[in-house]
Design a protein around this motif. Structure first.
Motif, mmCIF file in Angstrom:
data_model
loop_
_atom_site.group_PDB
_atom_site.id
_atom_site.type_symbol
_atom_site.label_atom_id
_atom_site.label_comp_id
_atom_site.label_asym_id
_atom_site.label_seq_id
_atom_site.Cartn_x
_atom_site.Cartn_y
_atom_site.Cartn_z
ATOM 1 N N GLN A 33 -6.655 13.015 10.618
ATOM 2 C CA GLN A 33 -7.445 13.603 9.528
ATOM 3 C C GLN A 33 -7.522 12.656 8.332
ATOM 4 O O GLN A 33 -8.547 12.529 7.677
ATOM 5 N N GLU A 34 -6.380 11.985 8.079
ATOM 6 C CA GLU A 34 -6.323 11.116 6.909
ATOM 7 C C GLU A 34 -7.256 9.913 7.087
ATOM 8 O O GLU A 34 -7.928 9.497 6.156
ATOM 9 N N ARG A 78 -10.614 11.129 6.508
ATOM 10 C CA ARG A 78 -10.832 11.371 5.086
ATOM 11 C C ARG A 78 -11.141 10.050 4.364
ATOM 12 O O ARG A 78 -12.006 9.987 3.492
ATOM 13 N N PHE A 79 -10.435 8.987 4.782
ATOM 14 C CA PHE A 79 -10.680 7.671 4.188
ATOM 15 C C PHE A 79 -12.103 7.215 4.502
ATOM 16 O O PHE A 79 -12.847 6.790 3.615
ATOM 17 N N ASP A 80 -12.493 7.319 5.781
ATOM 18 C CA ASP A 80 -13.835 6.869 6.181
ATOM 19 C C ASP A 80 -14.920 7.633 5.426
ATOM 20 O O ASP A 80 -15.921 7.062 5.006
ATOM 21 N N GLU A 88 -3.789 0.858 9.493
ATOM 22 C CA GLU A 88 -2.468 0.530 10.022
ATOM 23 C C GLU A 88 -1.364 1.169 9.187
ATOM 24 O O GLU A 88 -0.385 1.685 9.704
ATOM 25 N N LYS A 89 -1.532 1.128 7.855
ATOM 26 C CA LYS A 89 -0.539 1.738 6.967
ATOM 27 C C LYS A 89 -0.460 3.252 7.177
ATOM 28 O O LYS A 89 0.620 3.839 7.162
ATOM 29 N N ILE A 90 -1.624 3.875 7.377
ATOM 30 C CA ILE A 90 -1.643 5.321 7.591
ATOM 31 C C ILE A 90 -0.947 5.647 8.915
ATOM 32 O O ILE A 90 -0.105 6.546 8.989
ATOM 33 N N LYS A 130 1.616 6.815 5.472
ATOM 34 C CA LYS A 130 1.196 7.003 4.089
ATOM 35 C C LYS A 130 -0.140 7.742 4.062
ATOM 36 O O LYS A 130 -0.901 7.682 5.026
ATOM 37 N N ASN A 131 -0.429 8.411 2.969
ATOM 38 C CA ASN A 131 -1.748 9.022 2.890
ATOM 39 C C ASN A 131 -2.767 7.971 2.453
ATOM 40 O O ASN A 131 -2.407 6.846 2.061
#
Lengths: 570, 88
Positions: free
Chosen positions: A38-39, A42-44, A91-93, A98-99
């Motif tokens: 989902q995150e 949400r970023f995209d 990659e971080k998500i 991380k959010n």
């Protein structure tokens, strides 16, 4: 308070302090695969919306954008959708849970750090674009729409940590009369926009700027990099006068900049500039210069402890060729000796250094030095329209010797299959009386002449121009000097070679019409002097110049000549 | 695979504006395009990566094109470096 003047001019107005929301980490960690998916989504989505925001901005018909502003926005769309940024964030998500907010801040901080540590001022300045797109995505992640730009009253001076491209594009700039920023330099976005819009700006003011509050009365001196907060009446009065003077001067300059130097009866004159390095080119074009009539190469040789290598020289000449953007650049080969010394090159003390071991005389003697300079210039000649000029030539033999060595340099480059402009033009700087007198002979074997009036005058009159006691005898309007100059121009014209002038006389308004009348078509001077000389040319005719020349050449003293020229130039 | 070397003829080098144009040009093709400067190689789909190479006027770079439409892509890139870059 002192900063860096990045866009000249004087602004007087009320401060508006631009507040920026600090990007904050949330510390939220995602707990499962669904949240991670989902995150990323949400970023995209936030990126898509941010791209859409920019596209709306570019298609808004109420908001006409300049070409360079459009280009910045196009670049921002590319950065927003950059696969490298997305890959790092995803990659971080995925791995650090991380959010999107925190992943974005960390990834952007990292790129900002990389760009800010680059050894190129332009690239350091790009960190502001990266921060700018990051703010756009962050805003969209939080569900904020684009905040409307604040409305300014008339005569607003923007005070900010730094000003981003989005700021200036969305800002209602018509009331903005000045910018002052804590960060930044001559190549930062604020500086570029301010210069293109003719708005005075001071960058790099540092923390001190934080003391200003919205509504403070500000004087901003973009020419000298000064900012005054709530100044007293005395300073205010002085700056009101300075502002008027600057505005008048700028209006004149602007009117002249793109005007061609053509006499009222249609004769086109070339106005070029004398430079010491590639950095000078911006000012040359700013002042309406059409090329470089004298590129002094000494700067590269001074302030160091050994001779620059051929490669170092190549870079130096190449940069100048590139910055000249295809306009001609006359490169003068090394002119040391006389009053110019190099700490690492021991020249024996001489009784008469100006009559001694200097310029081409050193080069013909130290063939190794000369070869490396000539090869470097030749290699650089593929990057622009470079020409070579030899200083202190006294006669044909020296010109032939110098050209022979140039021939050897070409052969070596050919042998090593290195590219160069085989047809590079070779000219002579006319500054020794014997060369001026034998201009007819030299013209047969040179592609062009450039008259160096400073040395020509001192050698013709036997006056050391450094000696204060006899400084008054140094006189370019002496009839003897004028006859020599006239001979050089005439011989050049008769032999169909180009004749220019690069000495101080070419920037002397008193001499302009006289030189025109003699037939000089190419004046080279310091960039700052170009507008004044252009102004004389476009307001006079060749017919008048020829008449002036006839009268002057019949006069018997420089007093009469100067008095007459003063009257005729009015 | 097609590879070619170019000398950057724009005075400022690969600044944001020409780099943006190049990334957009490459997007029109299916081939994978890489840019090599010295021993560093980056894919030509990332503006950030191109900028981080700090390509200056006079630098020599290599372009490597690989894919179904590599001939067309290489021709377009050739035109970009030899003709269009000067005007950007």
């Amino acid at each position: 308070m002192k900063g860096i003047g990045v866009s000249p001019g004087i602004a007087i107005g009320k401060a508006f302090v631009l507040q920026r929301q600090e990007a904050l980490m949330t510390g939220v960690l995602l707990s499962n695969e669904t949240e991670i998916l989902q995150e990323v989504e949400r970023f995209d989505l936030a990126v898509n919306r941010a791209v859409h925001d920019i596209e709306t901005l570019t298609s808004d018909r109420n908001h006409t954008l300049q070409d360079d502003e459009l280009a910045v926005l196009e670049t921002h769309i590319e950065l927003l959708t950059d696969p490298q940024i997305r890959a790092d964030i995803v990659e971080k998500i995925e791995t650090e849970k991380k959010n999107a907010n925190d992943a974005l801040i960390e990834v952007i901080d990292n790129f900002v750090l990389i760009f800010e540590s680059m050894d190129d001022e332009y690239m350091r300045g790009r960190s502001i674009d990266i921060k700018d797109i990051s703010r756009r995505i962050l805003g969209r992640l939080k569900g904020q729409r684009e905040t409307a730009a604040p409305a300014f009253g008339p005569d607003t001076i923007i005070i900010a940590e730094d000003i981003s491209p989005s700021d200036t594009i969305t800002m209602d700039i018509k009331h903005v009369v000045g910018f002052a920023t804590q960060a930044g330099s001559k190549t930062s976005h604020t500086a570029i926009i301010a210069r293109s819009k003719g708005i005075p700006a001071v960058a790099g003011c540092g923390e001190a700027l934080g003391g200003i509050t919205t509504g403070d009365l500000i004087i901003l001196d973009g020419s000298n990099g000064l900012v005054y907060v709530n100044p007293d009446q005395e300073i205010m009065d002085a700056y009101l006068i300075k502002r008027t003077a600057f505005r008048q001067q700028r209006a004149q300059l602007l009117a002249l900049k793109d005007t061609q130097a053509i006499t009222t009866d249609g004769e086109k004159i070339t106005l070029s500039a004398n430079i010491s390095g590639a950095d000078d080119m911006a000012e040359v074009f700013d002042k309406g210069g059409e090329g470089v009539g004298l590129f002094r190469t000494e700067l590269l040789f001074m302030g160091r402890d050994s001779f620059p290598s051929e490669d170092e020289q190549f870079e130096f000449y190449k940069n100048a060729a590139l910055q000249a953007k295809g306009k001609p650049v006359v490169v003068r080969t090394l002119d040391i000796g006389g009053d110019k010394h190099l700490p690492y090159f021991n020249l024996p003390a001489e009784l008469n250094p100006f009559l001694g071991y200097r310029a081409i005389r050193i080069c013909l003697d130290r063939k190794d030095l000369f070869m490396s300079q000539l090869k470097a210039i030749l290699r650089a000649s593929v990057f622009g329209d470079l020409k070579i000029m030899f200083p202190m030539i006294s006669g044909l033999q020296e010109l032939r010797q110098a050209k022979n060595i140039l021939g050897e340099a070409k052969s070596e480059l050919l042998r090593d299959a290195v590219a160069f402009n085989a047809g590079i033009k070779v000219g002579v700087m006319i500054e020794i009386p014997s060369a001026a007198i034998t201009a007819d002979i030299l013209a047969k074997e040179a592609d062009f002449f450039s008259i160096g009036t400073n040395d020509l005058c001192q050698y013709t009159l036997a006056v050391d121009r450094m000696n204060e006691k006899i400084a008054h005898l140094y006189d370019p309007f002496n009839p003897g000097v004028l006859r020599l100059i006239k001979n050089v121009i005439e011989q050049g014209c008769q032999n169909n070679i180009h004749v220019g002038m690069c000495g101080e006389m070419s920037s002397d308004p008193l001499a302009t019409l006289l030189l025109l009348g003699m037939g000089l078509k190419d004046f080279s001077m310091s960039a700052a002097a170009i507008p004044a000389i252009k102004n004389i040319i476009i307001n006079n005719s060749m017919a008048k110049a020829k008449e002036i020349q006839h009268k002057v050449m019949a006069m018997d003293s420089s007093e009469k000549i100067m008095a007459y020229l003063k009257e005729a130039t009015q | 695979m097609i590879s070619a070397d170019y000398i950057i003829t724009a005075a400022e080098g690969m600044h944001a504006r020409p780099a943006t144009a190049l990334v957009r040009l490459v997007k029109n093709f299916k081939s994978t395009v890489s840019l090599k400067k010295g021993d560093k190689v980056v894919k030509l789909n990332s503006l950030l990566n191109i900028l981080s190479l700090m390509i200056k006027g006079g630098d020599t770079i290599s372009i490597i094109v690989e894919g179904d439409d590599e001939a067309d892509a290489a021709a377009a890139i050739d035109l970009f470096f030899n003709e269009q870059l000067k005007g950007l």
